[in-house]
Design an enzyme around this catalytic site. Sequence first.
Site, PDB file in Angstrom:
ATOM      1  N   GLU A 166       0.853  -1.188   0.000  1.00 18.60           N
ATOM      2  CA  GLU A 166       0.000   0.000   0.000  1.00 18.60           C
ATOM      3  C   GLU A 166       0.884   1.231   0.000  1.00 18.60           C
ATOM      4  O   GLU A 166       1.672   1.456   0.926  1.00 18.60           O
ATOM      5  CB  GLU A 166      -0.946   0.031   1.200  1.00 18.60           C
ATOM      6  CG  GLU A 166      -1.870   1.233   1.152  1.00 18.60           C
ATOM      7  CD  GLU A 166      -2.992   1.223   2.175  1.00 18.60           C
ATOM      8  OE1 GLU A 166      -3.587   2.293   2.394  1.00 18.60           O
ATOM      9  OE2 GLU A 166      -3.280   0.145   2.736  1.00 18.60           O
ATOM     10  N   LYS A 211      -4.654  21.589  -8.567  1.00 19.03           N
ATOM     11  CA  LYS A 211      -4.336  22.668  -9.509  1.00 19.03           C
ATOM     12  C   LYS A 211      -3.590  22.101 -10.714  1.00 19.03           C
ATOM     13  O   LYS A 211      -2.646  21.332 -10.567  1.00 19.03           O
ATOM     14  CB  LYS A 211      -3.504  23.741  -8.811  1.00 19.03           C
ATOM     15  CG  LYS A 211      -4.249  24.466  -7.697  1.00 19.03           C
ATOM     16  CD  LYS A 211      -3.382  25.530  -7.056  1.00 19.03           C
ATOM     17  CE  LYS A 211      -4.147  26.240  -5.943  1.00 19.03           C
ATOM     18  NZ  LYS A 211      -3.325  27.275  -5.275  1.00 19.03           N
ATOM     19  N   ARG A 228     -10.099   7.852   6.668  1.00 18.51           N
ATOM     20  CA  ARG A 228     -10.469   9.193   7.122  1.00 18.51           C
ATOM     21  C   ARG A 228     -10.571  10.164   5.948  1.00 18.51           C
ATOM     22  O   ARG A 228     -11.352  11.112   5.993  1.00 18.51           O
ATOM     23  CB  ARG A 228      -9.468   9.700   8.157  1.00 18.51           C
ATOM     24  CG  ARG A 228      -8.041   9.878   7.661  1.00 18.51           C
ATOM     25  CD  ARG A 228      -7.138  10.377   8.772  1.00 18.51           C
ATOM     26  NE  ARG A 228      -5.758  10.480   8.340  1.00 18.51           N
ATOM     27  CZ  ARG A 228      -4.773  10.939   9.109  1.00 18.51           C
ATOM     28  NH1 ARG A 228      -5.042  11.318  10.351  1.00 18.51           N
ATOM     29  NH2 ARG A 228      -3.547  11.003   8.653  1.00 18.51           N
ATOM     30  N   ASP A 255      -2.757  12.264  -2.567  1.00 16.79           N
ATOM     31  CA  ASP A 255      -2.836  13.716  -2.748  1.00 16.79           C
ATOM     32  C   ASP A 255      -3.170  13.991  -4.217  1.00 16.79           C
ATOM     33  O   ASP A 255      -2.426  13.583  -5.109  1.00 16.79           O
ATOM     34  CB  ASP A 255      -1.500  14.360  -2.390  1.00 16.79           C
ATOM     35  CG  ASP A 255      -1.587  15.872  -2.275  1.00 16.79           C
ATOM     36  OD1 ASP A 255      -2.377  16.476  -3.038  1.00 16.79           O
ATOM     37  OD2 ASP A 255      -0.879  16.448  -1.435  1.00 16.79           O
TER      38      ASP A 255
END
Length: 228
Positions: free
Chosen positions: A59, A137, A208, A133
């Site tokens: 992972e 942009k 989360r 992440d």
Amino acid sequence: MTERYEGSFFGRRKGKPLSPRREDLMARELPRLALDLTGPAPEDLKSLFGADVDTVCLEVGFGGGEHLLHRARSEPRTGFIGVEPFVGSMAKAVAAVVDEKLKNVKLYDDDAVNVLDWLPSASLDLAYQLYPDPWPKMRHWKRRFINEPNLSRYARVIKPGAEFRFASDIDTYIDWTLRHCRDHPEFEWTAGTSSDWKQPWRGWPGTRYEDKALREGRVGRYLTFRRI
């Protein structure tokens, strides 16, 4: 610190100060749990683990560790390699592994590229990258970990016929990943119906980051690619 480059792990490596206990665990236990990349990888990755395991899973970027730890608890015959460069997240995982005496987990706290380049060819039975992440942009899209060189790294270490799984709640990153995997000769998308990418995989514990996305009105997408 390892030089950062396009397709590497970018971002803040340290957040809030660790508690004294977690500082101590990081100093004492992480060296024992961490992969040692200074020498060659073993031919059989199963030998890395203190438990008897039948398969090995990677992972990349395990974040809060919810998925990694859940899988390690529920699948004791699978060895899990978890990569996470952020200190707070790694400390949380180290504490859980030590407290629960999990013997089927190995960890690495720097750039996942180093691990992918160290692993033997065709050595992984499954690889995950979950809610990475997204670098939303456009000028930062080059920093996304999913790109042609890194997909080739994944392809080298995943066994033919095994899976690479990716989840995100960001439409542009879903499209980006689909496009890059479609164009890569060693991966094929396995979806046959919309439920194959709208529903998480069996035994999914949530993360989360997924919870945050749902609170903010976004939904996750769960892509499965087969190593050809």
